[in-house]
Write an enzyme that holds these catalytic residues in place. Structure first.
Site, mmCIF file in Angstrom:
data_model
loop_
_atom_site.group_PDB
_atom_site.id
_atom_site.type_symbol
_atom_site.label_atom_id
_atom_site.label_comp_id
_atom_site.label_asym_id
_atom_site.label_seq_id
_atom_site.Cartn_x
_atom_site.Cartn_y
_atom_site.Cartn_z
ATOM 1 N N PHE A 82 19.666 10.290 -5.978
ATOM 2 C CA PHE A 82 21.038 9.400 -5.800
ATOM 3 C C PHE A 82 21.913 10.978 -5.309
ATOM 4 C CE2 PHE A 82 24.639 7.209 -6.468
ATOM 5 C CZ PHE A 82 25.045 6.205 -5.993
ATOM 6 N N GLY A 83 22.372 10.429 -3.777
ATOM 7 C CA GLY A 83 23.148 11.244 -3.789
ATOM 8 C C GLY A 83 24.892 10.233 -3.461
ATOM 9 N N TYR A 84 25.929 10.519 -3.176
ATOM 10 C CA TYR A 84 27.730 9.743 -3.097
ATOM 11 C C TYR A 84 28.087 10.688 -2.446
ATOM 12 C CZ TYR A 84 28.655 12.917 -7.511
ATOM 13 O OH TYR A 84 28.408 13.709 -8.296
ATOM 14 N N GLY A 85 28.179 12.000 -2.392
ATOM 15 C CA GLY A 85 28.705 12.666 -1.338
ATOM 16 C C GLY A 85 28.086 13.179 -0.219
ATOM 17 N N SER A 86 27.999 14.963 -0.214
ATOM 18 C CA SER A 86 27.619 14.826 1.594
ATOM 19 C C SER A 86 25.903 14.164 1.710
ATOM 20 C CB SER A 86 27.819 17.137 1.557
ATOM 21 O OG SER A 86 27.040 17.253 0.297
ATOM 22 N N GLU A 163 23.829 22.328 -5.680
ATOM 23 C CA GLU A 163 25.135 22.002 -6.785
ATOM 24 C C GLU A 163 24.770 22.673 -7.719
ATOM 25 O OE1 GLU A 163 26.027 19.188 -5.193
ATOM 26 O OE2 GLU A 163 24.948 18.828 -3.726
#
Length: 319
Positions: A82-86, A163
């Protein structure tokens, strides 16, 4: 540059009446720097944020579920990220499916320093992490990517490195958008907690964070680009969803760009030029070379933000 410098000095450039500033730095700025900085301003921080690119992300999202020509078949051993930024707009790893959706019970905040992507150690930028919120009200929207079992280890190794500046893996349920009635998907996501060395917190909240984003850049580009791309992605992929923190930061950073940036850049460059010209022990050829190096630095990625950061630091020291 050398010929221009010799010509100006030959004409006896002195002091402008009434303000006590040297004409020579102003002439050099107007001739060599002003147009270049304006050109950089017109292209800086663009990408998904450009209105001309509107809907390209959504069109691509709906047309292509995978970024591989021959994607491996899905299995029960696949993983979801799950990605919520870049990661929403920059998935630099192979995936076989992707879906829009959200996770419950969190708030997205620009509370993490970035010293390896959108900033550098001496001038960190700001990127997002998640904070615990109301489990029945708060949602964070983003994109879940399905990683084939055969590619899972390599992708996770890649993301662990990407990350590495304070983010840790955790697992939770992801709900698809716009209809959340399907069975939730168990996803892996990366969160920077308050325990990591680069956690910044609110630090006077939006006004301070906006100034930091406005004046920061790193190996992955300007910090403002990260902010604008995230805002554009949210608007395109999740129309009607509200993220007040993100929207307020966009307003503040755009105001800095419109109202403060032209003056701050001119002030900073004039001071750099004047500092070079004050080095009387240097021959004109060496001064001209330093001026050319300054021009090149202004044109390089992060050069604008280097100037803005210095100008803001000086402004704060004077108040």
């Amino acid at each position: 540059m050398l010929g221009f410098l010799e010509g100006l000095r030959g004409r006896g450039a002195g002091t402008e009446a009434g303000d006590g500033t040297e004409q020579l730095p102003s002439h050099i700025y107007s001739e060599f720097f002003a147009e270049q900085l304006q050109t950089r301003k017109e292209t800086n921080g663009q990408c998904l944020a450009d209105d001309k690119s509107k809907s390209l992300l959504l069109d691509s999202f709906e047309a292509e579920a995978s970024n591989q020509v021959e994607a491996p078949a899905a299995t029960d051993h696949d993983a979801w990220i799950f990605g919520y930024g870049s990661l929403v707009w920059k998935a630099d790893f192979p995936y076989i499916d992707r879906r829009r959706g959200f996770v419950w019970g969190f708030k997205r905040r620009f509370y993490q320093h970035s010293i390896d992507h959108r900033g550098i150690p001496e001038r960190p930028g700001r990127v997002v992490t998640l904070l615990p919120g109301d489990p029945n009200q708060d949602r964070v929207y983003g994109v879940a990517y399905r990683i084939a079992a055969s590619q899972k280890a390599a992708v996770l190794d890649h993301l662990d490195y990407r990350e590495k500046n304070g983010y840790e893996r955790c697992s939770l349920e992801f709900h698809e958008y716009p209809v959340a009635t399907t069975t939730p998907i168990q996803v892996i996501m990366y969160v920077a907690t308050q325990a990591n060395d680069s956690y910044a917190g609110n630090v006077s909240e939006v006004a301070s964070i906006a100034r930091q984003i406005f004046s920061s850049a790193g190996p992955s580009g300007p910090n403002r680009e990260y902010l604008f791309n995230l805002a554009t992605a949210m608007a395109e992929l999740f129309p009607g969803a509200v993220d007040e923190h993100l929207e307020e930061l966009v307003v503040n950073v755009r105001r800095h760009i419109a109202e403060d940036e032209p003056h701050l850049l001119r002030q900073a460059v004039l001071e750099e030029i004047a500092s070079i010209l004050r080095e009387k022990e240097l021959p004109e050829q060496a001064q001209a070379q330093k001026l050319e190096e300054l021009l090149m630095r202004c044109q390089q990625p992060g050069g604008r933000e280097w100037l803005l950061h210095g100008a803001l630091q000086q402004r704060r020291s004077e108040t």
